[in-house]
Structure formats: C-alpha cells, structure tokens
Motif scaffolding. Structure first.
Motif, PDB file in Angstrom:
ATOM      1  N   VAL A  91       1.012  -1.275  -0.186  1.00 45.18           N
ATOM      2  CA  VAL A  91      -0.031  -0.128   0.044  1.00 45.18           C
ATOM      3  C   VAL A  91       0.899   1.242   0.006  1.00 45.18           C
ATOM      4  O   VAL A  91       0.581   1.965  -0.649  1.00 45.18           O
ATOM      5  N   ALA A  92       1.904   1.210   0.655  1.00 42.29           N
ATOM      6  CA  ALA A  92       3.007   2.363   0.890  1.00 42.29           C
ATOM      7  C   ALA A  92       3.558   2.513  -0.492  1.00 42.29           C
ATOM      8  O   ALA A  92       3.494   3.826  -1.022  1.00 42.29           O
ATOM      9  N   THR A  93       3.761   1.528  -1.098  1.00 41.69           N
ATOM     10  CA  THR A  93       4.668   1.647  -2.427  1.00 41.69           C
ATOM     11  C   THR A  93       3.784   2.165  -3.610  1.00 41.69           C
ATOM     12  O   THR A  93       4.032   3.211  -4.133  1.00 41.69           O
ATOM     13  N   ARG A  94       2.447   1.841  -3.565  1.00 39.06           N
ATOM     14  CA  ARG A  94       1.548   2.109  -4.685  1.00 39.06           C
ATOM     15  C   ARG A  94       0.638   3.325  -4.299  1.00 39.06           C
ATOM     16  O   ARG A  94       0.334   3.959  -5.135  1.00 39.06           O
ATOM     17  N   MET A  95       0.469   3.518  -3.171  1.00 39.87           N
ATOM     18  CA  MET A  95      -0.530   4.644  -2.647  1.00 39.87           C
ATOM     19  C   MET A  95      -0.002   5.794  -1.940  1.00 39.87           C
ATOM     20  O   MET A  95      -0.736   6.683  -1.450  1.00 39.87           O
ATOM     21  N   GLY A  96       1.204   5.532  -1.353  1.00 43.96           N
ATOM     22  CA  GLY A  96       1.468   6.451  -0.298  1.00 43.96           C
ATOM     23  C   GLY A  96       0.676   6.352   0.919  1.00 43.96           C
ATOM     24  O   GLY A  96       0.562   5.440   1.673  1.00 43.96           O
ATOM     25  N   TYR A  97       0.035   7.525   1.395  1.00 40.79           N
ATOM     26  CA  TYR A  97      -0.740   7.624   2.469  1.00 40.79           C
ATOM     27  C   TYR A  97      -2.415   7.521   1.966  1.00 40.79           C
ATOM     28  O   TYR A  97      -3.343   7.448   2.888  1.00 40.79           O
ATOM     29  N   HIS A  98      -2.381   7.482   0.874  1.00 36.39           N
ATOM     30  CA  HIS A  98      -4.049   7.177   0.292  1.00 36.39           C
ATOM     31  C   HIS A  98      -4.554   5.911   0.459  1.00 36.39           C
ATOM     32  O   HIS A  98      -3.798   4.901   0.487  1.00 36.39           O
ATOM     33  N   ALA A  99      -5.862   5.667   0.675  1.00 33.39           N
ATOM     34  CA  ALA A  99      -6.202   4.298   0.971  1.00 33.39           C
ATOM     35  C   ALA A  99      -6.600   3.743  -0.564  1.00 33.39           C
ATOM     36  O   ALA A  99      -7.221   4.312  -1.551  1.00 33.39           O
ATOM     37  N   PRO A 100      -6.314   2.406  -0.722  1.00 34.95           N
ATOM     38  CA  PRO A 100      -6.682   1.697  -1.828  1.00 34.95           C
ATOM     39  C   PRO A 100      -8.113   1.262  -1.923  1.00 34.95           C
ATOM     40  O   PRO A 100      -8.660   1.228  -0.899  1.00 34.95           O
TER      41      PRO A 100
END
Length: 268
Positions: A91-100
């Motif tokens: 999640v951190a790698t693909r979204m940073g702090y945004h929720a998938p």
C-alpha cells in the motif's frame, strides 16, 4: 454504507484515475483489538445491506417496480487496517498515504452502477420510501454504543500521548525516519496527515515517506507495542462496564440473526 446510495441514480462516469485494488494483507487482517467483538464487522455490514435491499426490492415489487438484487460478497475482515497509519509495504509503495480500493468495494460499486438509475421521480420516491422502511426493519438501535465509542477514542488518545512504552516506540520510529532522511514528525498519524500529500506534485515524496514509515514501524515494533497498550486498557474497560458491553453484544446478535433470516428467506 451501500444501502444509503441504493436509491440514487447511477453516478456519472468519472475521468479521474481509478484507485488500484489492494486487499488487506494477512498482517492487516490479524490486527485485532478486544472492542472489535462489540462493533459491526464488514461482514455484518454486507449482510444488513443485503437484507435491507431484499426488503426494499419486495416493497418496490408490490408497487409495480423491480430492481436487480445486490450480489453476495465475501469480505476480508481488517477492522484496524489503518488504525496506526499505513502498515502494509505494498500500500505504501503504490498509494503512499492514500487508501486503496478493496475487491469488495469495487464489486459493490460495479453492482450499484449496473442497477442504473430510475425512470422518473415517482419511481425514485417509491424507492426512497421503501429503503427507509426497510432500514428501520433491519437496523437495531443500540448496536453502536456511545459508551464504547467514547472509551475507544479516549483509550486511543491516552496510549498515543501518555503510554510510556508507546512513546518510547515513537522515539525509535522518529530516529529511524531521520536516518532515512525523512521530515521530523511527532508520530505516524502526523506523517499521514501532512498537508503536502494533498498536492499531486508531492506524490513521489509521499510514497518515499510512506515506505520509510512502514519500514520504521517494523523496526521499532510500533504497531505491536501500540496495539498491546490499547488491548490492556480495552480489556480493563470491558471489566468495568460488563452490563453495557453485554447489552451491545446481545443487540448485535439480534441484528445479525434478523438480517441472516431475511437474506436466507429470499434465496430461490
């Protein structure tokens, strides 16, 4: 919740890029706390939504209208997935702090859009009325306890600001973040709330910070330390208010049983 949108027309197509689907990891699913047993689970929510939809569909049919039923969905339970900020490397790698998105959220949206809008204002009004009546029949007062909500909030903030073990873990986390060249944040929640992440131009910096954040949480054992501190206080609170928690459990069981009965009664 989905039932709150079931009586609306299908949303207009969006030109914004769709969030990627990343279901909760095993680590996120395993992150549990004592109070979880006294709150609606995602499975509960899915079941009461379907039960409400069943009753609303029956009501509409009596008025001469029909709507496709919502599909059954299997939920991966992860009630505390983002409780301590982002904890999953992917999640951190693909979204940073945004929720998938999760698979269930995507399927809920697809099913709702596939149903389409209503032919006219009369049908929309009938659908709204049926939905309101159905929700009153399915949802049981008392399943969301003000006492539990207050205690959970107070315990979370108490452990965040006063627990010595959690504060020590924060110190280790900040030291790790500094070593990785990151900005000084008070704690992981402050990092997630950085106003910089509202700017799309900061996406690379956001990803780098989130990746470092997750790695430093693991290095400092922050999530387990914080969870353990909350677990201790939540268990103590449950012992102080046994009758209140027992009442919440009974109310939840009543709602679950009725929602299950409605859904099963609609099966062909």
């Amino acid at each position: 919740m989905l039932v709150s949108t079931a009586a609306c027309a299908a949303p207009a197509p969006s030109t914004a890029p769709e969030r990627p689907v990343i279901d909760p990891s095993a680590e996120a699913q395993a992150l549990r706390l004592p109070f979880d047993a006294y709150k609606r689970t995602e499975t509960d929510i899915e079941r009461v939504e379907r039960a409400t939809d069943v009753l609303a569909g029956q009501c509409l049919q009596k008025k001469g209208y029909s709507r496709p039923a919502l599909p059954a969905l299997t939920v991966l339970e992860a009630p505390n997935r983002r409780r301590y900020g982002v904890i999953e490397p992917l999640v951190a790698t693909r979204m940073g702090y945004h929720a998938p998105l999760t698979s269930v959220e995507k399927e809920r949206d697809r099913a709702d859009r596939a149903r389409g809008g209503y032919r006219d204002a009369v049908e929309r009004s009938a659908a709204n009325n049926c939905l309101d009546d159905s929700m009153r029949r399915v949802y049981v007062d008392g399943t969301e306890s003000p006492l539990l909500t207050r205690l959970e909030r107070e315990i979370f903030e108490q452990t965040r600001t006063k627990d010595l073990h959690v504060r020590a873990a924060f110190d280790k986390w900040r030291s790790c973040m500094r070593a990785r060249g990151q900005k000084e944040y008070a704690d992981p929640l402050a990092a997630a709330a950085d106003d910089r992440w509202k700017d799309p131009g900061s996406a690379k910096a956001e990803t780098a910070t989130a990746v470092a954040d997750v790695a430093c949480k693991k290095e400092s054992d922050l999530v387990e330390v914080w969870r353990g501190a909350e677990e201790k206080l939540q268990n103590a609170a449950m012992k102080q208010h046994p009758a209140d928690f027992d009442q919440v459990r009974q109310t939840l069981d009543k709602e679950r049983a009725e929602a299950t009965r409605i859904v099963q009664s609609a099966k062909p």
